[in-house]
Write a protein that holds these residues in place. Sequence first.
Motif, PDB file in Angstrom:
ATOM      1  N   ARG A  31       0.832  -1.215   0.000  1.00  0.00           N
ATOM      2  CA  ARG A  31       0.000   0.000   0.000  1.00  0.00           C
ATOM      3  C   ARG A  31       0.857   1.252   0.000  1.00  0.00           C
ATOM      4  O   ARG A  31       0.569   2.230  -0.697  1.00  0.00           O
ATOM      5  N   LEU A  32       1.930   1.229   0.782  1.00  0.00           N
ATOM      6  CA  LEU A  32       2.828   2.373   0.823  1.00  0.00           C
ATOM      7  C   LEU A  32       3.458   2.605  -0.547  1.00  0.00           C
ATOM      8  O   LEU A  32       3.524   3.738  -1.024  1.00  0.00           O
ATOM      9  N   ARG A  33       3.865   1.539  -1.186  1.00  0.00           N
ATOM     10  CA  ARG A  33       4.460   1.656  -2.520  1.00  0.00           C
ATOM     11  C   ARG A  33       3.446   2.251  -3.504  1.00  0.00           C
ATOM     12  O   ARG A  33       3.789   3.109  -4.314  1.00  0.00           O
ATOM     13  N   ILE A 100      17.397   2.143   5.714  1.00  0.00           N
ATOM     14  CA  ILE A 100      16.592   2.464   4.531  1.00  0.00           C
ATOM     15  C   ILE A 100      15.322   3.207   4.941  1.00  0.00           C
ATOM     16  O   ILE A 100      14.930   4.185   4.297  1.00  0.00           O
ATOM     17  N   LEU A 101      14.668   2.777   6.004  1.00  0.00           N
ATOM     18  CA  LEU A 101      13.462   3.455   6.484  1.00  0.00           C
ATOM     19  C   LEU A 101      13.763   4.908   6.838  1.00  0.00           C
ATOM     20  O   LEU A 101      12.979   5.807   6.518  1.00  0.00           O
ATOM     21  N   ARG A 102      14.890   5.138   7.479  1.00  0.00           N
ATOM     22  CA  ARG A 102      15.279   6.498   7.851  1.00  0.00           C
ATOM     23  C   ARG A 102      15.485   7.359   6.607  1.00  0.00           C
ATOM     24  O   ARG A 102      14.962   8.471   6.516  1.00  0.00           O
ATOM     25  N   ARG A 129      12.064   6.355  -5.241  1.00  0.00           N
ATOM     26  CA  ARG A 129      11.732   5.039  -5.807  1.00  0.00           C
ATOM     27  C   ARG A 129      12.858   4.041  -5.571  1.00  0.00           C
ATOM     28  O   ARG A 129      12.611   2.867  -5.289  1.00  0.00           O
ATOM     29  N   GLY A 130      14.098   4.495  -5.666  1.00  0.00           N
ATOM     30  CA  GLY A 130      15.236   3.608  -5.416  1.00  0.00           C
ATOM     31  C   GLY A 130      15.254   3.093  -3.984  1.00  0.00           C
ATOM     32  O   GLY A 130      15.476   1.900  -3.751  1.00  0.00           O
ATOM     33  N   GLU A 131      15.033   3.992  -3.031  1.00  0.00           N
ATOM     34  CA  GLU A 131      14.990   3.565  -1.623  1.00  0.00           C
ATOM     35  C   GLU A 131      13.826   2.616  -1.380  1.00  0.00           C
ATOM     36  O   GLU A 131      13.964   1.611  -0.683  1.00  0.00           O
ATOM     37  N   LEU A 132      12.676   2.936  -1.950  1.00  0.00           N
ATOM     38  CA  LEU A 132      11.502   2.090  -1.756  1.00  0.00           C
ATOM     39  C   LEU A 132      11.708   0.724  -2.402  1.00  0.00           C
ATOM     40  O   LEU A 132      11.388  -0.310  -1.798  1.00  0.00           O
ATOM     41  N   ASP A 133      12.273   0.693  -3.604  1.00  0.00           N
ATOM     42  CA  ASP A 133      12.572  -0.587  -4.255  1.00  0.00           C
ATOM     43  C   ASP A 133      13.556  -1.405  -3.421  1.00  0.00           C
ATOM     44  O   ASP A 133      13.399  -2.620  -3.268  1.00  0.00           O
ATOM     45  N   LEU A 135      13.985  -1.188  -0.177  1.00  0.00           N
ATOM     46  CA  LEU A 135      13.272  -1.635   1.015  1.00  0.00           C
ATOM     47  C   LEU A 135      12.414  -2.853   0.709  1.00  0.00           C
ATOM     48  O   LEU A 135      12.446  -3.846   1.441  1.00  0.00           O
ATOM     49  N   VAL A 136      11.663  -2.788  -0.386  1.00  0.00           N
ATOM     50  CA  VAL A 136      10.799  -3.916  -0.761  1.00  0.00           C
ATOM     51  C   VAL A 136      11.633  -5.179  -0.964  1.00  0.00           C
ATOM     52  O   VAL A 136      11.291  -6.249  -0.450  1.00  0.00           O
ATOM     53  N   ALA A 137      12.726  -5.069  -1.695  1.00  0.00           N
ATOM     54  CA  ALA A 137      13.568  -6.240  -1.971  1.00  0.00           C
ATOM     55  C   ALA A 137      14.164  -6.813  -0.685  1.00  0.00           C
ATOM     56  O   ALA A 137      14.126  -8.034  -0.462  1.00  0.00           O
ATOM     57  N   LEU A 138      14.693  -5.946   0.166  1.00  0.00           N
ATOM     58  CA  LEU A 138      15.313  -6.413   1.402  1.00  0.00           C
ATOM     59  C   LEU A 138      14.284  -7.022   2.343  1.00  0.00           C
ATOM     60  O   LEU A 138      14.496  -8.111   2.897  1.00  0.00           O
ATOM     61  N   VAL A 139      13.155  -6.344   2.519  1.00  0.00           N
ATOM     62  CA  VAL A 139      12.128  -6.854   3.437  1.00  0.00           C
ATOM     63  C   VAL A 139      11.589  -8.194   2.942  1.00  0.00           C
ATOM     64  O   VAL A 139      11.417  -9.132   3.724  1.00  0.00           O
TER      65      VAL A 139
END
Length: 173
Positions: A31-33, A100-102, A129-133, A135-139
């Motif tokens: 949802r955040l993405r 990454i969240l920070r 978008r890079g940080e969010l991508d 984050l998604v990959a790591l999580v």
Amino acid sequence: MTTSPQPADRLAAFGNQLVDVHLWLREELSRLREDVDAFLSGGADRPRNLRAHCLAFCTALTRHHTAEDQGVFPVLAETYPSLRPVLAELARDHEQVEEILRRLQELLDALPGTEAGTEPDPAEVRRVRGELDGLVALVESHFTYEEKKLVTALNELGTPLPDDFRLADLTGH
């Protein structure tokens, strides 16, 4: 006549609770993405709501990881010493996720709102978008690895876990 569940029945669900928490966090991250993508593509003009959503997700994920690091992982390490290298790797992931969240929160806080008539700088959009991508990959890889390595041990564990480990504590339900 109803009987209260035996403590072992309640404790046997900790691995399943982990999966439930991860499913909820995955949904919130998705949802955040979507919210970030809508804002960055000009389809949404509420950066305050976006920042609030990001903060709520970040807080829930941080609480979950803190509960693991401070409560769950020490219990697992004591009970299952063979899991110590896995737990150390997962704790390192938690640190990376927190960083990454920070950065993501800082980037979102710096974005102008479209209602002010300003568009986000394309370089800022790429960074968000890079940080969010990332984050998604790591999580996703972290959750999958954690579930694969810990669910069985958690379901076998006979020690109460911290309250923050439960899904209800993250969602407010």
